[in-house]
Motif scaffolding. Structure first.
Motif, short mmCIF file in Angstrom:
data_model
loop_
_atom_site.label_atom_id
_atom_site.label_comp_id
_atom_site.label_asym_id
_atom_site.label_seq_id
_atom_site.Cartn_x
_atom_site.Cartn_y
_atom_site.Cartn_z
N THR A 1 29.72 27.45 42.75
CA THR A 1 30.71 26.38 42.52
C THR A 1 30.84 26.06 41.03
O THR A 1 31.68 25.27 40.63
CB THR A 1 30.30 25.08 43.25
N LEU A 2 29.99 26.68 40.21
CA LEU A 2 29.95 26.36 38.78
C LEU A 2 30.94 27.21 38.01
O LEU A 2 30.56 28.14 37.32
CB LEU A 2 28.56 26.66 38.22
N ASN A 3 32.20 26.90 38.13
CA ASN A 3 33.18 27.77 37.49
C ASN A 3 33.74 27.21 36.19
O ASN A 3 34.18 27.93 35.34
CB ASN A 3 34.33 28.07 38.45
N ASP A 4 33.72 25.92 36.08
CA ASP A 4 34.34 25.37 34.88
C ASP A 4 33.53 24.19 34.35
O ASP A 4 32.51 23.82 34.90
CB ASP A 4 35.79 24.96 35.15
N PHE A 5 34.00 23.62 33.31
CA PHE A 5 33.28 22.56 32.62
C PHE A 5 32.96 21.37 33.52
O PHE A 5 31.89 20.80 33.46
CB PHE A 5 34.13 22.09 31.43
N ALA A 6 33.88 21.01 34.37
CA ALA A 6 33.74 19.79 35.16
C ALA A 6 32.87 20.01 36.40
O ALA A 6 32.95 19.27 37.36
CB ALA A 6 35.11 19.27 35.56
N ALA A 7 32.04 21.03 36.35
CA ALA A 7 31.32 21.42 37.57
C ALA A 7 30.19 20.48 37.97
O ALA A 7 29.78 20.48 39.11
CB ALA A 7 30.79 22.84 37.43
N VAL A 8 29.65 19.71 37.04
CA VAL A 8 28.53 18.85 37.41
C VAL A 8 29.08 17.59 38.08
O VAL A 8 28.98 16.51 37.57
CB VAL A 8 27.66 18.48 36.20
N ASP A 9 29.70 17.78 39.20
CA ASP A 9 30.22 16.61 39.91
C ASP A 9 29.42 16.39 41.19
O ASP A 9 28.52 17.14 41.51
CB ASP A 9 31.72 16.74 40.19
N GLY A 10 29.76 15.35 41.91
CA GLY A 10 29.00 15.02 43.12
C GLY A 10 28.98 16.16 44.11
O GLY A 10 27.96 16.47 44.71
N ALA A 11 30.11 16.83 44.26
CA ALA A 11 30.19 17.90 45.23
C ALA A 11 29.21 19.01 44.88
O ALA A 11 28.59 19.61 45.75
CB ALA A 11 31.61 18.46 45.27
N MET A 12 29.04 19.24 43.57
CA MET A 12 28.15 20.32 43.17
C MET A 12 26.69 19.96 43.41
O MET A 12 25.91 20.78 43.84
CB MET A 12 28.36 20.65 41.71
N GLY A 13 26.33 18.72 43.12
CA GLY A 13 24.93 18.35 43.27
C GLY A 13 24.47 18.31 44.72
O GLY A 13 23.30 18.43 45.00
N TYR A 14 25.39 18.13 45.63
CA TYR A 14 25.01 17.94 47.02
C TYR A 14 25.82 18.86 47.93
O TYR A 14 26.36 18.43 48.93
CB TYR A 14 25.21 16.48 47.42
N PHE A 15 25.92 20.11 47.54
CA PHE A 15 26.72 21.05 48.32
C PHE A 15 26.15 21.23 49.72
O PHE A 15 24.96 21.11 49.95
CB PHE A 15 26.82 22.39 47.60
N ALA A 16 27.02 21.52 50.66
CA ALA A 16 26.60 21.74 52.05
C ALA A 16 26.17 23.19 52.24
O ALA A 16 26.75 24.10 51.66
CB ALA A 16 27.75 21.42 52.98
N HIS A 17 25.13 23.37 53.03
CA HIS A 17 24.64 24.71 53.29
C HIS A 17 24.82 25.03 54.77
O HIS A 17 24.96 24.14 55.59
CB HIS A 17 23.16 24.81 52.97
N ASP A 18 24.75 26.29 55.08
CA ASP A 18 24.67 26.71 56.47
C ASP A 18 23.20 26.91 56.79
O ASP A 18 22.65 27.96 56.53
CB ASP A 18 25.45 28.02 56.67
N PHE A 19 22.58 25.88 57.35
CA PHE A 19 21.17 26.02 57.67
C PHE A 19 21.00 26.75 59.00
O PHE A 19 21.80 26.61 59.91
CB PHE A 19 20.51 24.64 57.73
N GLN A 20 19.92 27.53 59.07
CA GLN A 20 19.65 28.29 60.28
C GLN A 20 18.95 27.43 61.34
O GLN A 20 19.12 27.66 62.53
CB GLN A 20 18.75 29.49 59.94
N VAL A 21 18.16 26.46 60.89
CA VAL A 21 17.38 25.68 61.86
C VAL A 21 17.43 24.19 61.55
O VAL A 21 17.43 23.37 62.46
CB VAL A 21 15.91 26.21 61.91
N TYR A 22 17.48 23.83 60.26
CA TYR A 22 17.43 22.42 59.87
C TYR A 22 18.63 21.65 60.44
O TYR A 22 19.77 22.08 60.31
CB TYR A 22 17.40 22.28 58.35
N GLY A 23 18.35 20.53 61.09
CA GLY A 23 19.41 19.69 61.62
C GLY A 23 20.07 20.22 62.88
O GLY A 23 21.11 19.72 63.29
N ARG A 24 19.47 21.25 63.52
CA ARG A 24 20.14 21.89 64.66
C ARG A 24 19.42 21.64 65.99
O ARG A 24 19.45 22.47 66.89
CB ARG A 24 20.26 23.39 64.39
#
Ligand SMILES: [Zn+2]
Length: 305
Positions: free
Chosen positions: A250-273
């Protein structure tokens, strides 16, 4: 809560955004967060950022005067970078609003909460700004000489980083004789830093080791790692590296250190399932949730032994 991959992604974003920039001023809008801010925090003005490192979940911003600015994101901290254009209209004063007299930033439209949780604002000489937002205020900021880094109380007792040259032999040594569960042993920052609740669950699932297995049972009598522990060491590195890579993408440009970047969603295999089918091919098990030391553990009783 940001775990190691999120913090590493923020590090990369900050490195990209503030390296070699000179701090012109820092706006300090409260006394502190989890702890009071260092008395001399304002003296970072005039220094230039020469590196941004990470140790466990601590960001270490190296300044050209030989000091280190430490930043821990706590439960909810994040940085947002604003370009010179975006910051051009923003005042440089500590704005006090009618909102109970709480000093707010001019960037609340982007950072949220009307800007009242923008506790620190770094203004760089090129007109760009880095705003630190932390609604729950569990973050930590400290400032010390690089010469004293090894002796810092927050850093001195940390275990090894989970990347090379950390090995299964190192992990075996740390687990030897420990009667606690492997899940809790992995969360212990003296065993290894930054694995955290989510990635401990993910790595154990990928390895096929039960989170309830006694840590010492993964070490042979001669102190060498079992085959399962060798696999687990590899899976810890892999799940963390994959998460960092997905955040880094997600780090493509200067403005990348935003909330979305710090807390990106993952596809977990087991966590939360909990209650959902195990995602391992051919397993057929159902993910279960248990509580270990007040933390949720997700695992598959079918393929994790
Ligand atoms: Zn399974």
């Amino acid at each position: 809560m940001p775990e190691l991959p999120e913090v590493e992604t923020v590090r990369q974003g900050l490195l990209q955004g503030v390296l070699n920039k000179t701090i012109e001023d820092v706006l300090i809008r409260r006394e502190g967060l989890r702890y009071p801010f260092p008395d001399d925090l304002a003296t970072v003005a005039g220094t230039t950022v020469v590196d941004v490192r990470r140790r466990a979940k601590y960001l270490l911003i190296d300044l050209d005067d030989g000091r280190v600015l430490l930043s821990h994101l706590g439960m909810s901290g994040r940085y947002t970078l604003f370009s010179a254009d975006e910051a051009a209209e923003a005042p440089r004063s500590l704005l006090t609003t009618v909102n109970g007299g709480v000093p707010v930033s001019a960037f609340g439209g982007t950072t949220g909460y009307g800007g009242k949780h923008d506790h620190l604002e770094f203004i760089f000489t090129d007109g760009t700004r880095a705003v630190y937002t932390d609604p729950r205020r569990f973050g930590i900021v400290d400032l010390f000489s690089a010469d004293d880094e090894a002796a810092q109380p927050l850093l001195s007792s940390l275990g090894p980083e989970p990347f090379d040259p950390w090995s299964a032999e190192d992990l075996a040594q740390a687990l030897s004789g420990r009667k606690t569960s492997i899940k809790l042993a992995l969360l212990d920052q003296k065993t290894v830093v930054g694995v955290g609740n989510i990635y401990a669950c993910e790595a154990l699932h990928r390895t096929g080791v039960s989170p309830k297995r006694q840590a010492m049972k993964l070490v042979k009598k001669n102190g060498q790692p079992t085959a399962a522990l060798v696999r687990l060491t590899g899976c810890i590195k892999t799940v963390l590296k994959e998460a960092i890579a997905s955040g880094g993408s997600t780090l493509n440009d200067f403005a990348a250190v935003d909330g979305a970047m710090g807390y990106f969603a993952h596809d977990f295999q087991v966590y939360g399932r909990e209650g959902q089918p195990c995602m391992k091919a051919g397993c057929g098990g159902v993910v279960r949730r248990i509580v270990q030391s007040n933390r949720s553990t997700f695992y598959c009783p079918q393929c994790q032994r």
